[in-house]
Design an enzyme around this catalytic site. Structure first.
Site, PDB file in Angstrom:
ATOM      1  N   LYS A  22     -10.568 -25.243 -18.126  1.00  0.00           N
ATOM      2  CA  LYS A  22     -11.081 -24.881 -16.805  1.00  0.00           C
ATOM      3  C   LYS A  22     -11.567 -26.107 -16.037  1.00  0.00           C
ATOM      4  O   LYS A  22     -11.206 -26.312 -14.873  1.00  0.00           O
ATOM      5  CB  LYS A  22     -12.230 -23.882 -16.946  1.00  0.00           C
ATOM      6  CG  LYS A  22     -13.050 -23.656 -15.660  1.00  0.00           C
ATOM      7  CD  LYS A  22     -14.249 -22.779 -15.915  1.00  0.00           C
ATOM      8  CE  LYS A  22     -15.102 -22.624 -14.662  1.00  0.00           C
ATOM      9  NZ  LYS A  22     -15.906 -23.828 -14.383  1.00  0.00           N
ATOM     10  N   ASN A  23     -12.399 -26.930 -16.680  1.00  0.00           N
ATOM     11  CA  ASN A  23     -12.995 -28.054 -15.956  1.00  0.00           C
ATOM     12  C   ASN A  23     -11.962 -29.110 -15.579  1.00  0.00           C
ATOM     13  O   ASN A  23     -12.128 -29.814 -14.586  1.00  0.00           O
ATOM     14  CB  ASN A  23     -14.122 -28.672 -16.788  1.00  0.00           C
ATOM     15  CG  ASN A  23     -15.327 -27.749 -16.881  1.00  0.00           C
ATOM     16  OD1 ASN A  23     -15.492 -26.850 -16.056  1.00  0.00           O
ATOM     17  ND2 ASN A  23     -16.166 -27.954 -17.878  1.00  0.00           N
ATOM     18  N   ARG A  97     -17.854 -23.977  -7.151  1.00  0.00           N
ATOM     19  CA  ARG A  97     -18.452 -25.286  -7.397  1.00  0.00           C
ATOM     20  C   ARG A  97     -17.405 -26.386  -7.279  1.00  0.00           C
ATOM     21  O   ARG A  97     -17.667 -27.466  -6.732  1.00  0.00           O
ATOM     22  CB  ARG A  97     -19.069 -25.301  -8.800  1.00  0.00           C
ATOM     23  CG  ARG A  97     -19.716 -26.628  -9.194  1.00  0.00           C
ATOM     24  CD  ARG A  97     -21.003 -26.845  -8.472  1.00  0.00           C
ATOM     25  NE  ARG A  97     -21.565 -28.174  -8.744  1.00  0.00           N
ATOM     26  CZ  ARG A  97     -22.632 -28.659  -8.146  1.00  0.00           C
ATOM     27  NH1 ARG A  97     -23.253 -27.945  -7.227  1.00  0.00           N
ATOM     28  NH2 ARG A  97     -23.091 -29.858  -8.436  1.00  0.00           N
ATOM     29  N   ASP A 121     -22.526 -21.821 -11.068  1.00  0.00           N
ATOM     30  CA  ASP A 121     -23.565 -21.275 -11.936  1.00  0.00           C
ATOM     31  C   ASP A 121     -24.953 -21.688 -11.473  1.00  0.00           C
ATOM     32  O   ASP A 121     -25.164 -22.814 -11.021  1.00  0.00           O
ATOM     33  CB  ASP A 121     -23.379 -21.763 -13.373  1.00  0.00           C
ATOM     34  CG  ASP A 121     -22.207 -21.087 -14.062  1.00  0.00           C
ATOM     35  OD1 ASP A 121     -21.875 -19.961 -13.669  1.00  0.00           O
ATOM     36  OD2 ASP A 121     -21.628 -21.691 -14.976  1.00  0.00           O
ATOM     37  N   ASP A 319     -21.909 -27.561 -21.986  1.00  0.00           N
ATOM     38  CA  ASP A 319     -21.306 -26.237 -21.856  1.00  0.00           C
ATOM     39  C   ASP A 319     -21.268 -25.466 -23.169  1.00  0.00           C
ATOM     40  O   ASP A 319     -20.986 -24.263 -23.174  1.00  0.00           O
ATOM     41  CB  ASP A 319     -19.884 -26.353 -21.294  1.00  0.00           C
ATOM     42  CG  ASP A 319     -19.869 -26.601 -19.797  1.00  0.00           C
ATOM     43  OD1 ASP A 319     -20.914 -26.393 -19.156  1.00  0.00           O
ATOM     44  OD2 ASP A 319     -18.819 -27.003 -19.266  1.00  0.00           O
ATOM     45  N   MET A 341     -29.726 -31.505 -19.761  1.00  0.00           N
ATOM     46  CA  MET A 341     -29.107 -31.775 -18.462  1.00  0.00           C
ATOM     47  C   MET A 341     -29.364 -30.701 -17.417  1.00  0.00           C
ATOM     48  O   MET A 341     -29.265 -30.969 -16.220  1.00  0.00           O
ATOM     49  CB  MET A 341     -27.603 -31.993 -18.663  1.00  0.00           C
ATOM     50  CG  MET A 341     -27.317 -33.215 -19.535  1.00  0.00           C
ATOM     51  SD  MET A 341     -25.583 -33.465 -19.965  1.00  0.00           S
ATOM     52  CE  MET A 341     -24.880 -33.897 -18.380  1.00  0.00           C
TER      53      MET A 341
END
Length: 434
Positions: A22-23, A97, A121, A319, A341
């Protein structure tokens, strides 16, 4: 709002193939704007965020042709800049995002761009300053219109420059990198993110004719070129999904083989799960997790409680912190989870406590998990998914629990996991989409 109804306590058995990352997809798709030639991308996951970004690119004028399952051809020969002034653009882009990464390629190719403040998110502060500081170092200017929450950038006088990233941001590094590849002169990006997603973007851009060196390190050097051409690119499997499946197997005492993992690209992810006592076997590029009745959390050499914390790559990805936390619930031993983070990512633990987990939320960044060691199972409850990763952590908890659970707001899970209910049902889960 949709929901999952989960009947827990079932052992799963079979094979799972991870989706495309996904990223990585969010960066790679924005990069198609850098050329007028055709770009073919393979292994694109069919998930909400990625599909919405592809639809947004089409609305901008990019031609998209489906070539096969997960494979598309994109042609950005024309981009309709008048679309950026529409309410439709603001609505669609602000819900993603990843839409902020449209600005870098638009600056690089067209010397101008516009994007609304992005969504995503709600996991804590996620400032965008790093992106715009990088753009201004290259000579671009930007304005933020607070009334309608739009960022406008202009880069007709951009030149290569030294760019220090004050935050090791994956999306920030990707954005500045894409702005720099067709900027005249030499750009160096120091303190750059070096996640596999970023390495993949660099490899793709180099195959298009960019000149990027230092790939995989935190110092990238970019020699600007006049134009980029087309290419074909295949995305990595999603390492977050791979980690999620490892945790799922342990929690549900299931025997699962995860196929085609590109293990060399996973960094310390497998070893971090091994610290929880989870057994796994590498079979080529597959990861086999045997059914385990019990697993014990490691301690430090002096017997101290183990801490698992997130860090920029090659550290442990943030994640997967939610997955590590939920997996520790049924381990033997105690674990301190330190989410450095993001300060709101651990707030979902109240649902796990309601299910019977022994967790102390120490502060917004730290939680102590006292493992149950199967002395009693979690119990099914009704809960709401607050974000993508917490949603899947709650799903794993529900699949391991006694009785029935309902998870509301599963649109959050659908943003990051492709047909997760169907794929898990195929190996023995009982998940009903309501």
């Amino acid at each position: 709002m949709s929901s999952f109804k989960i009947t827990g306590g079932k052992k799963l058995k079979g094979e799972l193939t991870p989706q495309g990352a996904k990223n990585e997809a969010l960066q790679i798709l924005c990069a198609v704007l850098l050329t007028k030639e055709a770009v073919i991308i393979n292994n694109i996951p069919s998930i909400r965020d990625v599909n919405k970004l592809m639809e947004l690119l089409e609305d901008m004028g990019v031609k998209r042709t489906k070539l096969g399952e997960g494979s598309y051809k994109f042609e950005a020969s024309e981009v309709h800049f008048d679309y950026f002034e529409t309410d439709s653009y603001k609505e669609k882009a602000s819900s993603l995002r990843g839409s902020i990464m449209l600005l870098g390629p638009m600056l690089g190719r067209f010397a101008k761009g516009k994007a609304p403040r992005p969504g995503g998110d709600k996991i804590g502060r996620r400032p965008l300053d790093t992106h715009f500081v990088g753009f201004t170092k290259l000579g671009a200017t930007f304005e933020y219109e607070a009334g309608d929450a739009f960022y406008t950038v202009e880069g007709s006088k951009m030149e290569g420059a030294y760019v220090w990233m004050d935050e090791i941001s994956v999306t920030g590094t990707a954005n500045v990198l894409m702005a720099a590849v067709m900027t005249k002169g030499t750009t160096t990006i120091y303190n750059a993110a070096c996640e596999p997603y970023l390495q993949q973007l660099c490899k793709m851009l180099n195959s298009m004719g960019a000149k990027i060196s230092g790939v995989g390190s935190n110092l990238l050097t970019i020699e600007g070129v006049e134009e980029l051409g087309g290419c074909e690119h295949t995305m990595l499997p999603d390492m977050i999904e791979i980690g999620s499946f490892i945790g799922l197997a342990a929690m549900t005492k299931s025997e699962i083989t995860i196929k085609d993992c590109k293990i060399k690209e996973l960094g310390i992810i497998p070893d971090t799960f091994r610290k929880l006592g989870i057994q796994m076997e590498f079979r080529g590029d597959d990861i086999h997790i045997p059914a385990q009745e019990n697993y014990e959390i490691n301690t430090l050499i002096d017997g101290s409680i183990l801490t698992i914390y997130d860090a920029p790559w090659p550290g442990f990805t943030p994640d997967l912190i939610s997955i590590i936390l939920v997996t520790a619930i049924q381990a033997k031993g105690t674990l301190l989870v330190h989410q450095k983070m993001f300060e709101s990512r651990l707030f979902f633990v109240d649902k796990l406590i309601d299910m019977g987990a022994q967790i102390i939320l120490c502060d917004p960044h730290r939680a102590t998990v006292v493992g149950l060691n199967r002395h009693h199972n979690l119990r099914g409850i009704r809960m709401t998914s607050p974000d993508i990763r917490a949603g899947v952590a709650l799903l794993i908890a529900a699949l391991s629990a006694d009785g029935t659970s309902i998870i509301d707001n599963i649109e959050q899970i659908d943003r990051g996991y492709q047909f997760i209910d169907e794929r898990l049902n195929a190996i023995g889960a009982n998940i009903v989409r309501l």
